[in-house]
Structure formats: structure tokens, C-alpha cells
Design a protein around this motif. Structure first.
Motif, PDB file in Angstrom:
ATOM      1  N   HIS A   1       0.669  -1.289  -0.114  1.00 46.26           N
ATOM      2  CA  HIS A   1      -0.345   0.177   0.078  1.00 46.26           C
ATOM      3  C   HIS A   1       0.931   1.114   0.038  1.00 46.26           C
ATOM      4  O   HIS A   1       0.537   2.341  -0.791  1.00 46.26           O
ATOM      5  CB  HIS A   1      -0.923   0.032   1.189  1.00 46.26           C
TER       6      HIS A   1
ATOM      7  N   THR B   1      -5.154   2.263  -7.435  1.00 49.60           N
ATOM      8  CA  THR B   1      -5.530   2.102  -5.902  1.00 49.60           C
ATOM      9  C   THR B   1      -5.183   0.697  -5.500  1.00 49.60           C
ATOM     10  O   THR B   1      -5.125  -0.160  -6.327  1.00 49.60           O
ATOM     11  CB  THR B   1      -7.064   2.221  -6.035  1.00 49.60           C
TER      12      THR B   1
ATOM     13  N   HIS C   1      -6.177  -2.188  -2.274  1.00 51.45           N
ATOM     14  CA  HIS C   1      -7.154  -2.565  -1.286  1.00 51.45           C
ATOM     15  C   HIS C   1      -6.769  -4.113  -0.874  1.00 51.45           C
ATOM     16  O   HIS C   1      -6.221  -4.742  -1.808  1.00 51.45           O
ATOM     17  CB  HIS C   1      -8.428  -2.346  -1.329  1.00 51.45           C
ATOM     18  N   SER C   2      -7.187  -4.626   0.417  1.00 51.10           N
ATOM     19  CA  SER C   2      -6.948  -5.872   0.721  1.00 51.10           C
ATOM     20  C   SER C   2      -8.234  -6.763   0.825  1.00 51.10           C
ATOM     21  O   SER C   2      -9.279  -5.954   1.025  1.00 51.10           O
ATOM     22  CB  SER C   2      -6.312  -6.092   2.044  1.00 51.10           C
ATOM     23  N   GLU C   3      -8.043  -7.906   0.401  1.00 51.02           N
ATOM     24  CA  GLU C   3      -9.372  -8.929   0.496  1.00 51.02           C
ATOM     25  C   GLU C   3      -8.896 -10.067   1.150  1.00 51.02           C
ATOM     26  O   GLU C   3      -7.886 -10.545   1.189  1.00 51.02           O
ATOM     27  CB  GLU C   3      -9.900  -9.091  -1.054  1.00 51.02           C
TER      28      GLU C   3
END
Length: 201
Positions: free
Chosen positions: A172, A182, A184-186
Motif C-alpha cells: 500500500h 488504487t 485494497h486488501s481482500e
């Protein structure tokens, strides 16, 4: 397995040193002023950060002693995000890194827990061994840059391999200044991963 045995010893060492921390907690709150400064956003003085470092080094040295590493040196320096980095060198330290750095992760968790308990507030601390994290950090940052390039050139999201929280944060941070993607975490730990997505301009 050897690694599991080492992890067990690190966890047991936390219990041993925690007992000592409980005794100290019953005395005067020696870090009250530092905690007040830190939580109010006031920049800590060099003396205050040195006192925090002394506590972290004390616990880290105690755990190293449990592994017979009595002659290792511990270098202290500030990280890019304001964290305290403790880099251990000297001696036979590979066993404290473990496969894919898992034992090192456990060691850092122990140190962070002990220091937070002693200070009565969380202060970011990173434990490194023979600059292992520094080398791994460079690889992860390059991986992030490569993923961003693929995402932009293909016009679709790129999923990275599962990582621990520390490594995901590195991704990040590596891409936060790139306006074209962009991140993001999943997913759920230990299979949580970072997704790099191109921005539709």
C-alpha cells in the motif's frame, strides 16, 4: 518440526517475560508522561524515544538469551514511517528468521506485545534480523511496482499472493503516490491479499 518448536519457545518466552512485566506494572507508571505526549500527537524528545528503545531492547535481549545468542548486537534506528527498528546481527540467527520469515513474525509479535504492556500504549516497533526485512522490503516494493505496471497496461485488477499485514502495508505504501492505481486488501488471514486496480481516467 524445528520451526514449530522455535515458535513454541518464543511464545513461552513471552509468558516468562510477561510475568516480570506484571510486577513492574504494579509500580509507578514511569511512562505516563511519554504516553500522554504520544497520544496527544506531541513529538517525542530524543530522550523519550531512547527510553522506549531501551525497553524494547531489554525484552529482545532477554529472548535472544533464551536462544543462547548472548553476543548478538542490536542496532536501533528510525523507520520511514516513524517506527522503531531493531536490527539484530551476529551469531547463528537463521533459526530466528524461520521459513519465509514466520519465526521472525512471531518474535516481533512477542516484542510488540511486551513493550505495549510495559508502556501501556502501542508504539510501532519492527524487529529485523541481519537486515532480512530490509531485503524483503525491497523485493515487495518492486513486486508492487510491477503489479501496478501490469494493472495499468492490461486495464484490469492484479491480485498479489497472500501476505501478512506488515507486507501488505508495504505494498500500500509503495503505491500510495501513484495516481493511476488504487490498492485494497481482500480475504481473511492468513490468506489475505492485496489487489492493485487501475484508475479509470
Amino acid at each position: 518440526m524445528m520451526e514449530e518448536g522455535i515458535l513454541d519457545e518464543v511464545v513461552e518466552s513471552e509468558e516468562v517475560v510477561s510475568a516480570d512485566a506484571d510486577v513492574q506494572d504494579s509500580s509507578v507508571d514511569e511512562f505516563a508522561q511519554i504516553r500522554e505526549h504520544y497520544e496527544s500527537g506531541v513529538a517525542l524528545t530524543d530522550d523519550e524515544t531512547d527510553r522506549i528503545a531501551d525497553v524494547a531492547v531489554e525484552y529482545l535481549r532477554g529472548i535472544l538469551n533464551l536462544f543462547g545468542e548472548t553476543h548478538s548486537s542490536i542496532d536501533e534506528y528510525d523507520g520511514d514511517e516513524g517506527e522503531l527498528i531493531l536490527d539484530v546481527s551476529g551469531g547463528d540467527l537463521a533459526v530466528l528468521i524461520g521459513r519465509h520469515g514466520r519465526t521472525l513474525e512471531a518474535l516481533q509479535t512477542v516484542i510488540s506485545t511486551l513493550v505495549s504492556s510495559r508502556l501501556k500504549f502501542y508504539y510501532p516497533i519492527v524487529v529485523d534480523i541481519e537486515s532480512y526485512r530490509s531485503r524483503a522490503k525491497n523485493k515487495i516494493e518492486q513486486m508492487a511496482i510491477n503489479a501496478a505496471s501490469r494493472a495499468k497496461s492490461h486495464g484490469s485488477s492484479v491480485k498479489l499472493a497472500p501476505m501478512n499485514a506488515y507486507d501488505r502495508r508495504l505494498v500500500h505504501l509503495a503505491l500510495r503516490d501513484d495516481p493511476e492505481v488504487t490498492t485494497h486488501s481482500e480475504g481473511d488471514d492468513p490468506d489475505r491479499y492485496v489487489v492493485v486496480t487501475p484508475v479509470k481516467l
